[in-house]
Write an enzyme that holds these catalytic residues in place. Structure first.
Site, PDB file in Angstrom:
ATOM      1  N   SER A 101     -37.103  16.292  27.156  1.00  0.00           N
ATOM      2  CA  SER A 101     -36.576  15.166  26.388  1.00  0.00           C
ATOM      3  C   SER A 101     -36.167  14.001  27.279  1.00  0.00           C
ATOM      4  CB  SER A 101     -35.419  15.656  25.508  1.00  0.00           C
ATOM      5  OG  SER A 101     -35.040  14.707  24.561  1.00  0.00           O
ATOM      6  N   ASP A 240     -37.301   8.131  23.913  1.00  0.00           N
ATOM      7  CA  ASP A 240     -37.019   8.971  25.069  1.00  0.00           C
ATOM      8  C   ASP A 240     -38.295   9.700  25.475  1.00  0.00           C
ATOM      9  OD1 ASP A 240     -37.111  10.674  22.899  1.00  0.00           O
ATOM     10  OD2 ASP A 240     -35.551  12.013  23.654  1.00  0.00           O
ATOM     11  N   ASP A 242     -39.742  12.575  25.075  1.00  0.00           N
ATOM     12  CA  ASP A 242     -40.607  13.275  24.114  1.00  0.00           C
ATOM     13  C   ASP A 242     -40.647  12.585  22.761  1.00  0.00           C
ATOM     14  OD1 ASP A 242     -38.023  13.978  23.347  1.00  0.00           O
ATOM     15  OD2 ASP A 242     -38.592  15.996  22.725  1.00  0.00           O
ATOM     16  N   ASP A 244     -38.431  11.931  20.441  1.00  0.00           N
ATOM     17  CA  ASP A 244     -37.745  12.434  19.249  1.00  0.00           C
ATOM     18  C   ASP A 244     -36.480  11.640  18.951  1.00  0.00           C
ATOM     19  OD1 ASP A 244     -35.995  13.415  21.173  1.00  0.00           O
ATOM     20  OD2 ASP A 244     -35.938  15.457  20.380  1.00  0.00           O
TER      21      ASP A 244
END
Length: 451
Positions: A101, A240, A242, A244
């Site tokens: 992340s 960010d 990833d 999400d």
């Protein structure tokens, strides 16, 4: 949380804590647990972000999945919510995302999604952990035609992009600045916003394996703020690693955090009668100004512990369709089962386009109170019992009396460290400093480790 799984899967420094050996076992044991009741050959989607360790861990994880007879669809670089979406719509047995992340490049992580597109339940994680800790691997070892097969599936990215575009509206005439964090959104955000007819400017779009989240993205929006000012963009959107989560920047260069984004989308849905139970799910860390804005708008709120998994649990159990966190995790359950930065960005731009209002106008309805958080190292045995100490309970009550309803205090233990977190919100920075420092001094005196 278990021995291996935290609130967002298994994480650690790549090749040190999260090794290829562990990734292989997670693939083998996780694949078995999630597909053991399948009557046909199980299908599992695997994706990763842009970290240098991603391909190493991907190879090991896939080998583990193949060893228990699973058909693996390799998606390559894709946003975490893209995996969740594809698992649901393509009727897969499970999905796996390799990402840490918003963490720096040296870290990585592995998180699983069940066949419903949601992150795993605690009991499923514990079942995988039991296999990891077993003295011997007794799972079946198929051979020949019983082994799994590997399918490269670049179409997955295109399908996810098309889905995102279907949720939006024509953005002709709008200029959007994007910061894709040198991460997973770097393969999709540009195409999605061009398909929506926006004019775009992009930074953080040249991943090299080591620069993910490095001075860019939702945790470092400073470059995006400058880009918005330089280009005269209508809004900036920072994802960010990833993709999400989302942090936005208004046309003046000011940050619009998750609280404000959730309010803007929630108010829009509420006015259209589309906000389920006229309720937004948020966490204890949401700003007091956010709560006051919801009250003024007549929108209800359900409050959970910190962590998007707890927000999702409350949404699922009570039938709510919008929730999220100040950090920029926003879950819009009408479209997806997990936080989705690009989806949220599209919905935010849609509200701007359909209302004809600038982002600064929309965000101005939420007055963000100054907030201060202090972490105090305490005896581990006392962090969950701090409120039982009379001096601590008394000083908190005294500070709350002084606030007279125009502020908020939150004292809570860390879930992973011997820390007590003291947070306060109030109309001015000086008041916040006073409340937090006064409480922190008493905590240190009573149960601090340095005594």
């Amino acid at each position: 949380m278990g021995k291996y799984f935290g609130t967002d899967g298994v994480r650690g420094e790549a090749n040190v804590e999260l090794t290829p050996e562990l990734a292989f076992k997670l693939g083998r044991f996780g694949g078995y647990v999630l597909s053991q009741h399948e009557t046909e050959r199980p299908k599992v989607f695997v994706a990763r972000d842009t970290r240098i360790s991603g391909e190493m861990l991907e190879s090991a994880l896939i080998a583990g999945l193949l060893s228990v007879g699973i058909e693996v669809y390799k998606l390559g670089v894709l946003a975490t919510p893209g995996v969740s979406y594809l698992v649901r719509t393509e009727k897969a047995s499970a999905g796996v995302m390799i990402s840490a992340s918003h963490n720096p490049a040296l870290d990585n992580g592995i998180k699983f999604f069940g066949n419903d597109g949601f992150k795993l339940a605690d009991d499923q994680e514990l079942e995988i952990e039991a296999l990891l800790d077993a003295p011997e691997d007794t799972l079946p070892r198929p051979s020949a035609e019983g082994l799994g097969t590997l399918v490269d599936y670049p179409e997955g990215l295109r399908k996810y992009e098309k889905f995102l575009v279907t949720t939006g509206t024509d953005l002709s005439g709008m200029t959007v600045a994007l910061d894709t964090a040198n991460g997973a959104a770097s393969v999709s955000a540009r195409d999605v916003f061009l398909d929506l007819n926006a004019e775009i400017a992009v930074i953080g779009e040249k991943p090299n394996g080591l620069n993910i989240n490095d001075g860019v993205g939702s945790t470092h929006p400073e470059q995006l703020q400058e880009l918005v000012k330089e280009t005269g963009a209508d809004l900036g959107l920072a994802f960010d690693g990833d993709s999400d989560r989302l942090i936005a920047v208004d046309e003046t260069g000011e940050i619009v955090d998750g609280d404000r984004i959730i309010f803007i989308i929630g108010k829009y849905l509420s006015e259209k009668g589309l906000l389920a139970h006229n309720t937004i799910v948020t966490t204890v860390m949401s700003n007091l100004g956010f709560h006051k804005a919801l009250d003024k708008q007549g929108i209800n709120k359900a409050i959970t512990a910190v962590g998007d998994r707890y927000v999702v649990e409350e949404m699922r159990s009570s039938g709510y369709n919008l929730g999220g966190e100040q950090s920029g995790h926003v879950i819009i359950m009408d479209y997806n089962t997990t936080g989705d930065g690009q989806l949220t960005a599209i919905q935010l731009a849609k509200v701007m386009k359909e209302t004809g209002k600038s982002l600064s106008e929309l965000a101005a309805e939420v007055t963000i109170y100054p907030q201060k958080l202090v972490n105090i190292r305490v005896e581990n045995s006392m962090k969950d019992r701090a409120m039982e100490v009379p001096a601590i309970a008394n000083i908190i009550a005294k500070m709350e009396d002084e606030m007279a309803g125009n502020g908020r205090i939150l004292v809570r233990p860390s879930g992973t460290e011997p820390l007590l977190r003291v947070m306060a919100e109030a109309p001015t920075d000086a008041e916040v400093d006073y409340y937090v420092d006064t409480i922190a001094d008493v905590v240190r005196t009573e149960i601090g480790c340095d005594n």
